[in-house]
Design a protein around this motif. Structure first.
Motif, PDB file in Angstrom:
ATOM      1  N   ASP A 103      -7.542  -0.279  -2.837  1.00  0.00           N
ATOM      2  CA  ASP A 103      -8.464   0.817  -3.161  1.00  0.00           C
ATOM      3  C   ASP A 103      -9.733   0.283  -3.800  1.00  0.00           C
ATOM      4  N   ARG A 124       0.824  -1.200   0.000  1.00  0.00           N
ATOM      5  CA  ARG A 124       0.000   0.000   0.000  1.00  0.00           C
ATOM      6  C   ARG A 124       0.867   1.263   0.000  1.00  0.00           C
ATOM      7  N   ARG A 172       0.728   4.570  -2.274  1.00  0.00           N
ATOM      8  CA  ARG A 172       0.502   5.903  -1.706  1.00  0.00           C
ATOM      9  C   ARG A 172       1.696   6.816  -1.869  1.00  0.00           C
TER      10      ARG A 172
END
Ligand SMILES: Nc1ncnc2c1ncn2[C@@H]1O[C@H](COP(=O)(O)OP(=O)(O)O)[C@@H](O)[C@H]1O
Ligand SMILES: [Mg+2]
Length: 262
Positions: free
Chosen positions: A224, A200, A204
């Motif tokens: 997501d 993740r 990000r």
């Protein structure tokens, strides 16, 4: 070899499609052993997005990932990575695209036992005759928390640490997409959560595109978006998933599956 490598992947300012399949079908075997693993699957993976692929065992998740990553050939339909149609590439170009544009994380880590963590991470670049971008390498290595373990061999690392090496190896070439097939399947829940956190973070903080197969609603909660497969078909999709909502939908779709085959 170096001259032949594709230029580094640079995401566009407006996120586009990192990879997509159109009417992708895959039939394994023939005659009595014929299995339709994928049945006209059209799905797009947006740049900078973390997508999870879920569905019951045998529904075609790995086949979809392998076809999208150019590791397996579709029976019909098409796959593109960026703007490149995989079907138009000869073997040499396809190998190049896999090497320069795609990162893959396997459930079983797939590290070379005789190489150190650092050598494993930079192996794809060594094979391509490319030098690592030192800053990027440092960033990836520190993101996955391996700075102190770079000279360890896989046998000297825990499962979670080995998978972090595999994640760093997948990220090191700055690929257009990282595909991960049940990357936490061999890890306990704590080590699994760490690896999912790093995947993740790569989305990000580094703008990476990640597509991950999982059957774990908690793992899907890191994504997501979740797409659901059943019997080789895309049956549903969910944005901003939570483990509870994913679990709920899984129960409902498996009910549908039972009704269809019953
Ligand atoms: N190499 C292969 N040869 C024959 N059948 C295969 C092969 N790979 C997968 N299959 C079959 O295709 C279907 C989908 O498999 P797979 O993509 O591995 O599913 P999943 O990853 O969702 O468990 C299954 O029925 C499986 O048995
Ligand atoms: Mg599988």
């Amino acid at each position: 070899m170096t001259a032949d490598a594709l230029a580094p992947y640079v995401p566009r300012p407006t996120p586009g499609i990192a990879a997509a399949t159109t009417d992708l079908s895959k039939v394994h075997g023939r005659g009595d052993t014929r299995v339709v693993a994928l049945d006209r699957v059209s799905v797009a993976f947006r740049e900078g997005e973390f997508t999870a692929i879920m569905g019951p065992s045998g529904c075609g998740k790995s086949t979809l990932l392998h076809c999208a990553a150019g590791l397996d050939t579709p029976t019909s339909g098409s796959v593109r990575v960026g703007t490149t149609e995989l079907g138009t590439l000869d073997d040499r170009r396809l190998t190049q695209l896999r090497r320069d544009r795609i990162g893959f994380v396997f459930q079983a880590f797939n590290l070379l036992p005789t190489l150190t963590a650092l050598e494993n991470i930079t192996l794809p670049l060594s094979i391509a005759g490319r030098r690592p971008d030192r800053q990027w390498l440092d960033r990836v290595v520190s993101m996955v928390g391996l700075s102190q373990r770079l000279d360890h061999r896989p046998a000297q690392l825990s499962g979670g640490q080995q998978q972090r090496v595999a994640v760093a190896r997948a990220l090191v070439s700055r690929p257009a997409v990282v595909f991960a097939d049940e990357p936490t399947g061999n890890l306990d829940s704590r080590a699994g959560a760490e690896v999912l956190g790093f995947l993740r973070d790569s989305v990000r903080d580094l703008g990476q595109t990640v597509v991950m197969v999982t059957h774990d609603p908690v793992a899907a909660g890191f994504a997501d978006r979740v797409v659901f497969l059943a019997d080789g078909r895309l049956v549903d999709e969910m944005t901003r998933p939570t483990p509870d909502r994913v679990m709920d939908l899984m129960l409902r779709t498996s009910g549908d599956g039972a009704a269809r085959t019953g």
